[in-house]
Motif scaffolding. Structure first.
Motif, short mmCIF file in Angstrom:
data_model
loop_
_atom_site.label_atom_id
_atom_site.label_comp_id
_atom_site.label_asym_id
_atom_site.label_seq_id
_atom_site.Cartn_x
_atom_site.Cartn_y
_atom_site.Cartn_z
N MET A 1 0.84 -1.20 0.00
CA MET A 1 0.00 0.00 0.00
C MET A 1 0.88 1.25 0.00
O MET A 1 1.78 1.39 0.82
CB MET A 1 -0.90 0.01 1.26
CG MET A 1 -1.81 1.22 1.36
SD MET A 1 -2.84 1.12 2.84
CE MET A 1 -3.76 2.62 2.70
N ASN A 2 0.65 2.15 -0.91
CA ASN A 2 1.39 3.40 -0.98
C ASN A 2 0.64 4.47 -0.19
O ASN A 2 -0.26 5.12 -0.68
CB ASN A 2 1.55 3.82 -2.44
CG ASN A 2 2.39 5.08 -2.56
OD1 ASN A 2 3.11 5.42 -1.64
ND2 ASN A 2 2.28 5.74 -3.70
N LEU A 3 1.02 4.63 1.08
CA LEU A 3 0.30 5.54 1.96
C LEU A 3 0.53 6.99 1.56
O LEU A 3 1.65 7.42 1.33
CB LEU A 3 0.76 5.35 3.41
CG LEU A 3 0.38 4.03 4.08
CD1 LEU A 3 1.01 3.97 5.45
CD2 LEU A 3 -1.12 3.89 4.19
N VAL A 7 -2.42 11.97 7.84
CA VAL A 7 -2.95 11.11 8.90
C VAL A 7 -3.84 11.93 9.83
O VAL A 7 -3.57 13.11 10.10
CB VAL A 7 -1.80 10.44 9.69
CG1 VAL A 7 -0.92 11.46 10.37
CG2 VAL A 7 -2.35 9.44 10.71
N LEU A 8 -4.91 11.33 10.30
CA LEU A 8 -5.85 11.95 11.23
C LEU A 8 -5.70 11.26 12.58
O LEU A 8 -5.89 10.04 12.68
CB LEU A 8 -7.28 11.80 10.71
CG LEU A 8 -8.43 12.27 11.59
CD1 LEU A 8 -8.28 13.73 11.96
CD2 LEU A 8 -9.77 12.02 10.89
N LEU A 9 -5.34 12.03 13.60
CA LEU A 9 -5.15 11.48 14.95
C LEU A 9 -6.38 11.73 15.81
O LEU A 9 -6.85 12.87 15.91
CB LEU A 9 -3.94 12.12 15.63
CG LEU A 9 -2.54 11.81 15.08
CD1 LEU A 9 -1.49 12.46 15.97
CD2 LEU A 9 -2.32 10.32 14.99
N PRO A 91 -7.47 12.54 4.70
CA PRO A 91 -6.47 11.61 5.22
C PRO A 91 -6.63 10.23 4.59
O PRO A 91 -7.74 9.84 4.21
CB PRO A 91 -6.79 11.57 6.72
CG PRO A 91 -8.25 11.87 6.79
CD PRO A 91 -8.50 12.87 5.69
N SER A 92 -5.53 9.53 4.50
CA SER A 92 -5.60 8.17 3.96
C SER A 92 -5.81 7.14 5.05
O SER A 92 -6.18 6.00 4.76
CB SER A 92 -4.31 7.85 3.19
OG SER A 92 -3.19 8.04 4.02
N TRP A 93 -5.60 7.55 6.29
CA TRP A 93 -5.84 6.62 7.40
C TRP A 93 -5.94 7.39 8.71
O TRP A 93 -5.67 8.59 8.77
CB TRP A 93 -4.77 5.54 7.46
CG TRP A 93 -3.35 6.02 7.52
CD1 TRP A 93 -2.67 6.70 6.56
CD2 TRP A 93 -2.43 5.82 8.59
NE1 TRP A 93 -1.38 6.94 6.97
CE2 TRP A 93 -1.20 6.41 8.20
CE3 TRP A 93 -2.51 5.20 9.83
CZ2 TRP A 93 -0.08 6.40 9.02
CZ3 TRP A 93 -1.39 5.18 10.64
CH2 TRP A 93 -0.19 5.77 10.23
N VAL A 94 -6.35 6.65 9.76
CA VAL A 94 -6.64 7.23 11.08
C VAL A 94 -5.81 6.49 12.12
O VAL A 94 -5.66 5.27 12.06
CB VAL A 94 -8.15 7.11 11.42
CG1 VAL A 94 -8.43 7.63 12.82
CG2 VAL A 94 -8.98 7.84 10.37
N ARG A 111 -14.73 4.35 6.15
CA ARG A 111 -14.02 3.26 5.49
C ARG A 111 -12.51 3.44 5.54
O ARG A 111 -11.77 2.59 5.04
CB ARG A 111 -14.49 3.16 4.03
CG ARG A 111 -15.95 2.74 3.89
CD ARG A 111 -16.32 2.51 2.44
NE ARG A 111 -17.71 2.08 2.32
CZ ARG A 111 -18.30 1.78 1.16
NH1 ARG A 111 -17.61 1.90 0.02
NH2 ARG A 111 -19.57 1.40 1.13
N LEU A 112 -12.07 4.53 6.14
CA LEU A 112 -10.64 4.73 6.29
C LEU A 112 -10.06 3.68 7.23
O LEU A 112 -10.66 3.38 8.27
CB LEU A 112 -10.34 6.11 6.86
CG LEU A 112 -10.59 7.31 5.94
CD1 LEU A 112 -10.46 8.60 6.73
CD2 LEU A 112 -9.62 7.29 4.76
N PRO A 113 -8.90 3.11 6.92
CA PRO A 113 -8.28 2.16 7.86
C PRO A 113 -7.89 2.88 9.14
O PRO A 113 -7.50 4.06 9.11
CB PRO A 113 -7.06 1.64 7.10
CG PRO A 113 -6.77 2.69 6.08
CD PRO A 113 -8.08 3.29 5.71
N VAL A 114 -7.99 2.18 10.27
CA VAL A 114 -7.66 2.80 11.55
C VAL A 114 -6.69 1.91 12.32
O VAL A 114 -6.84 0.68 12.35
CB VAL A 114 -8.94 3.05 12.40
CG1 VAL A 114 -9.70 1.78 12.66
CG2 VAL A 114 -8.60 3.76 13.71
N ALA A 115 -5.69 2.55 12.91
CA ALA A 115 -4.77 1.88 13.83
C ALA A 115 -5.08 2.37 15.24
O ALA A 115 -5.42 3.54 15.44
CB ALA A 115 -3.32 2.19 13.47
N VAL A 116 -4.96 1.48 16.22
CA VAL A 116 -5.26 1.81 17.61
C VAL A 116 -4.04 1.50 18.47
O VAL A 116 -3.49 0.39 18.40
CB VAL A 116 -6.48 1.02 18.13
CG1 VAL A 116 -6.74 1.35 19.59
CG2 VAL A 116 -7.70 1.33 17.29
#
Length: 380
Positions: A1-3, A7-9, A91-94, A111-116
């Motif tokens: 994946m080309n990020l 990023v949204l925090l 953002p491309s991800w959260v 639908r954005l991917p999220v990391a926790v």
């Protein structure tokens, strides 16, 4: 994946509010900025409510503060801000820096991917009515990033299923004073005694400062070490600790510093020869040392550390090589460890020097957010 570099925090808290999660969130934001990301932070903090911009040496981030209110009001404001940030910042991800803010991502049906991020205590002490929501967040996350292997084990246990779901990674925290530690003078002293001992911790049972005082009282009675001990921090046990110093006749050896401003902490590490943090898992309900940032920070200034043999510090303290791990509930072992650490310091500080090299080489916020990005990319 080309990020994409955006990023949204989602943060439970953020400076100027003081706290561990708040500091973590700011360090992560700065690391993203330093890596060239456009960063938007949604949080609740003590700064003025609404949208603003914040400047750091690494760059400028966009910041939204919900302001005060009930939990429902705060959640509603953050949900509206989330939708606006998605439209405007693209953002491309959260990245949710704890699990609860990730509920905003879920409520928005994004639908954005999220990391926790998982730190430990927040998953161990989740009230029973909220546990289904926590498990749902962890299961749905594209990446779950724990700050230590011990924290990862607690997160897997809290999830309540055999083995993790999705991309689960361990990403150690960075250091608080990385640049200052790297430029600090060689940690050696012309006068080897008294040995300078330091503790910096909240004054609660599991931090085990009372155990340090009991061990030092034993050492004092046997005359086996000339030492000076400074205790920084505060908490519910402060008065009890002061009374213990009087009872053990250590007034001439022990100084209470109270809460030390962050800007003055590096000078304390430079002063100290040995850093005492023989934490245990006793007290405060379901709690443990998820990472042990003050221990890593002390190591970065070449202090010889005596740390508890449980929780996150076991990831970066190699017993007998870069520090000493001890059962904080074993009085005799703690006495022996303090004496051994002091002797190492007096005889050239080889252990402290190895500790400094190890943490400066392995612990950084840049590496931390890199693991988060890798987890998101691997889940795509």
């Amino acid at each position: 994946m080309n990020l994409d570099k955006s990023v949204l925090l989602l943060c439970k808290g953020f400076p100027p509010t003081i706290g561990g999660v708040e500091t973590y969130s700011e360090e992560v934001a700065r690391a993203y900025l330093g890596d060239g990301y456009a960063v938007t932070v949604l949080t609740q903090t003590s700064s003025p409510a609404g949208w603003s911009e914040r400047d750091y040496p690494e760059g400028r981030l966009r910041h939204f503060n919900t302001g005060p209110g009930s939990q429902l009001q705060v959640f509603g404001r953050m949900l509206l801000a989330f939708r606006r940030a998605v439209r405007e910042a693209n953002p491309s991800w959260v990245h949710a820096t704890t699990w609860k803010p990730a509920l905003v991502h879920m409520a928005a049906r994004s639908r954005l991917p999220v990391a926790v991020s998982v730190h430990g205590r927040e998953v161990m002490n989740t009230p029973r009515p909220l546990r289904p929501a926590m498990r749902r967040v962890l299961r749905r996350s594209a990446g779950v990033v724990a700050v230590s292997t011990s924290t990862m084990a607690q997160a897997e246990k809290a999830l309540g299923v055999p083995g993790p779901v999705g991309q689960w990674r361990v990403a150690p925290n960075g250091l608080t004073f990385d640049e200052l530690a790297r430029t600090s003078a060689d940690h050696s002293r012309a006068h080897q005694e008294p040995v300078r001992l330091l503790s910096l911790a909240r004054h609660i049972e599991r931090k085990n400062i009372h155990g340090c005082l009991a061990a030092l009282a034993d050492i004092e009675r046997h005359g086996s070490l000339d030492f000076e001990y400074r205790i920084a921090g505060s908490g519910p046990m402060t008065d009890e600790l002061r009374q213990l110093v009087i009872e053990e006749r250590l007034e001439h050896r022990v100084t209470f510093l109270g809460r030390v401003p962050d800007a003055e902490v590096p000078e304390l590490y430079r002063w100290a020869d040995v850093f005492l943090h023989p934490h245990t898992h006793v007290g405060e309900g379901n709690d443990f040392e998820g990472f042990g940032l003050v221990i890593a920070d002390a190591m970065s200034f070449a202090c010889v550390v005596v740390a508890g043999d449980v929780g996150g510090p076991t990831d970066f303290v190699r017993h007998g090589t870069s520090g000493l791990l001890v059962d904080g509930l074993d009085h005799r072992s703690l006495v022996d460890a303090i004496v051994a650490a002091a002797e190492n310091s007096k005889s050239g500080n080889a252990m402290g020097r190895r500790a400094r090299t190890h943490v400066l080489d392995t612990l950084s916020w840049h590496k931390h957010v890199g693991v988060v990005a890798d987890a998101i990319g691997a889940a795509a």
